[in-house]
Design an enzyme around this catalytic site. Structure first.
Site, PDB file in Angstrom:
ATOM      1  N   HIS A  68       0.837  -1.206   0.000  1.00 36.05           N
ATOM      2  CA  HIS A  68       0.000   0.000   0.000  1.00 36.05           C
ATOM      3  C   HIS A  68       0.869   1.252   0.000  1.00 36.05           C
ATOM      4  CE1 HIS A  68       0.252   1.103   4.377  1.00 36.05           C
ATOM      5  NE2 HIS A  68       0.391  -0.186   4.560  1.00 36.05           N
ATOM      6  N   ASP A 186       6.209   1.931   6.446  1.00 35.93           N
ATOM      7  CA  ASP A 186       4.916   1.246   6.319  1.00 35.93           C
ATOM      8  C   ASP A 186       4.075   2.074   5.351  1.00 35.93           C
ATOM      9  OD1 ASP A 186       2.398   0.126   6.600  1.00 35.93           O
ATOM     10  OD2 ASP A 186       2.114   0.811   8.650  1.00 35.93           O
ATOM     11  N   GLU A 219      -5.464   1.620   2.548  1.00 28.74           N
ATOM     12  CA  GLU A 219      -5.155   0.505   3.452  1.00 28.74           C
ATOM     13  C   GLU A 219      -5.212   0.967   4.896  1.00 28.74           C
ATOM     14  OE1 GLU A 219      -2.869  -2.232   5.990  1.00 28.74           O
ATOM     15  OE2 GLU A 219      -2.542  -0.100   5.669  1.00 28.74           O
ATOM     16  N   GLU A 220      -4.713   2.179   5.144  1.00 29.99           N
ATOM     17  CA  GLU A 220      -4.623   2.660   6.531  1.00 29.99           C
ATOM     18  C   GLU A 220      -5.997   2.909   7.157  1.00 29.99           C
ATOM     19  OE1 GLU A 220      -2.129   2.420   8.296  1.00 29.99           O
ATOM     20  OE2 GLU A 220      -0.306   2.706   7.138  1.00 29.99           O
ATOM     21  N   ASP A 240       3.985  -6.053   3.221  1.00 29.64           N
ATOM     22  CA  ASP A 240       3.732  -4.930   4.123  1.00 29.64           C
ATOM     23  C   ASP A 240       4.718  -5.052   5.284  1.00 29.64           C
ATOM     24  OD1 ASP A 240       2.605  -2.723   5.352  1.00 29.64           O
ATOM     25  OD2 ASP A 240       0.541  -3.420   5.134  1.00 29.64           O
ATOM     26  N   HIS A 320       4.179   3.113  12.741  1.00 32.56           N
ATOM     27  CA  HIS A 320       3.244   4.250  12.836  1.00 32.56           C
ATOM     28  C   HIS A 320       3.828   5.423  13.618  1.00 32.56           C
ATOM     29  CE1 HIS A 320      -0.769   2.129  11.577  1.00 32.56           C
ATOM     30  NE2 HIS A 320       0.186   2.052  10.673  1.00 32.56           N
TER      31      HIS A 320
HETATM   32 ZN   LIG Z   1       1.018  -1.091   6.345  1.00 36.18          ZN
END
Ligand SMILES: [Zn+2]
Length: 342
Positions: A68, A186, A219-220, A240, A320
């Protein structure tokens, strides 16, 4: 991995990270990916909802590899009386994690304004509670614009309104020891790996089955790969970020093979084949159970597609947040894919 491909992978990683793509604002990064694939001689196409799909070859028993390219970010919620902004997070962005980070507001007209996330009344010589106040997007954290704005009207005159996207500075760097530090590894680290696989195929690498690459968006916020999987796809692997943290096996230098995440176990045979490929090729890998994680391919299954699923990716610490991986983690992910497709 060939040196030229490794350089290409790191070049594309930096390029992808430099394109702001908070989830919901991803057209530019998708256009960039489509242009790169077209330049290599492929025929990528876009999904109606956004995202890019590209077949790397012809063949049977098609495999989808998905990464993603949307990231965490924020959106303007309120223009405050002091001219600063309150924001609402997009995806799992936390207030404590972005405090003192620079960010850009992107107006509906496409203008960009820089600012910094600060706790309100941030001077410690003025505010005794500056160090101890609760950090929250709903109360204390504001985006302080680097413009001469001191009222709501001042800020609105710049064209900044509720609903404007906010992109956070990724702050990308690679250390001499090979550690990659940046927000949004990510999942742009994996996107760089998949672009590199496409590059290798364009230069003659042969694959043992039909392979698509897919760059998903949203995706998030949970519906990245819910749509658009071609009907001939039999298996799908989300590429991922691999989890790194207390109680897990994976390091940033390794490729993580996920055996179970929050949506349950991955396909037994797909995981077995990935582990066997890693062993065959001498790839440095770790198998892990991810405690709090949902992947694109989990979403694909829930959307009703009849596929077998897997999840691999480079180890990423502080996910994150200000994330950290390692060049070797990306290389091991690439090498595992090449062996799996041999
Ligand atoms: Zn991810």
């Amino acid at each position: 991995m060939k040196q030229t491909l490794k350089e290409y992978m790191l070049y594309q990683l930096e390029k992808l990270l430099a394109i702001p793509s908070p989830t919901g604002y991803t057209k530019e990064v998708c256009d960039y990916l489509a242009a790169q694939l077209t330049e290599m001689g492929f025929a990528p196409y876009s999904l109606h909802k956004g995202g890019v799909i590209c077949a790397l070859n012809e063949g049977e028993n098609a495999l989808m590899l998905a990464a993603h390219v949307d990231t965490l970010g924020a959106m303007v919620k309120t223009v405050k009386g002091n001219g600063a902004l309150m924001v609402t997070p997009l995806g799992g962005l936390t207030a404590a994690n972005v405090e003192t980070e620079t960010a850009w507001v992107i107006t509906r007209e496409g203008k960009k304004y820089e600012g910094t996330f600060q706790i309100e009344n941030a001077s410690t010589h003025v505010n005794r509670e500056a160090g101890t106040a609760v950090r929250s997007f709903d109360s204390t954290l504001e985006l302080l614009l680097d413009e001469k704005v001191y009222s709501k009207d001042d800020t609105r005159k710049l064209g900044i309104e509720t609903g404007d996207f906010v992109a956070v500075n990724p702050r990308f760097t690679i250390t001499d020891s090979g550690f990659i530090k940046s927000r949004f590894l990510d999942d742009k680290a994996s996107a760089a790996v998949l672009l590199t696989l496409a590059k290798a195929v364009s230069e003659g690498l042969e694959l043992n089955r039909k392979v698509y690459v897919m760059f998903t968006v949203y995706e998030e916020v949970g519906h990245g790969a819910a749509a658009g999987i071609p009907s001939d796809v039999k298996d799908m692997i989300s590429v991922d970020m691999g989890c790194v943290g207390a109680g897990l096996n994976c390091k940033e230098t390794q490729v993580s093979i996920c055996s179970k995440d929050s949506a349950g176990p991955y396909n037994y045979d797909v995981v077995n084949d990935l582990v066997a490929a890693a062993r065959n090729a001498g790839v440095d890998y770790a198998i892990d159970v991810y405690p709090f994680y949902g992947s694109d391919v989990d979403v694909t299954l829930k959307a009703g597609f009849d596929i077998r699923h897997g999840l691999i990716g480079p180890g990423v610490y502080a996910s994150h947040g200000y994330e950290r991986s390692h060049v070797e983690g990306l290389e091991n992910t690439y090498n595992l894919l090449v062996e799996y497709l041999k």
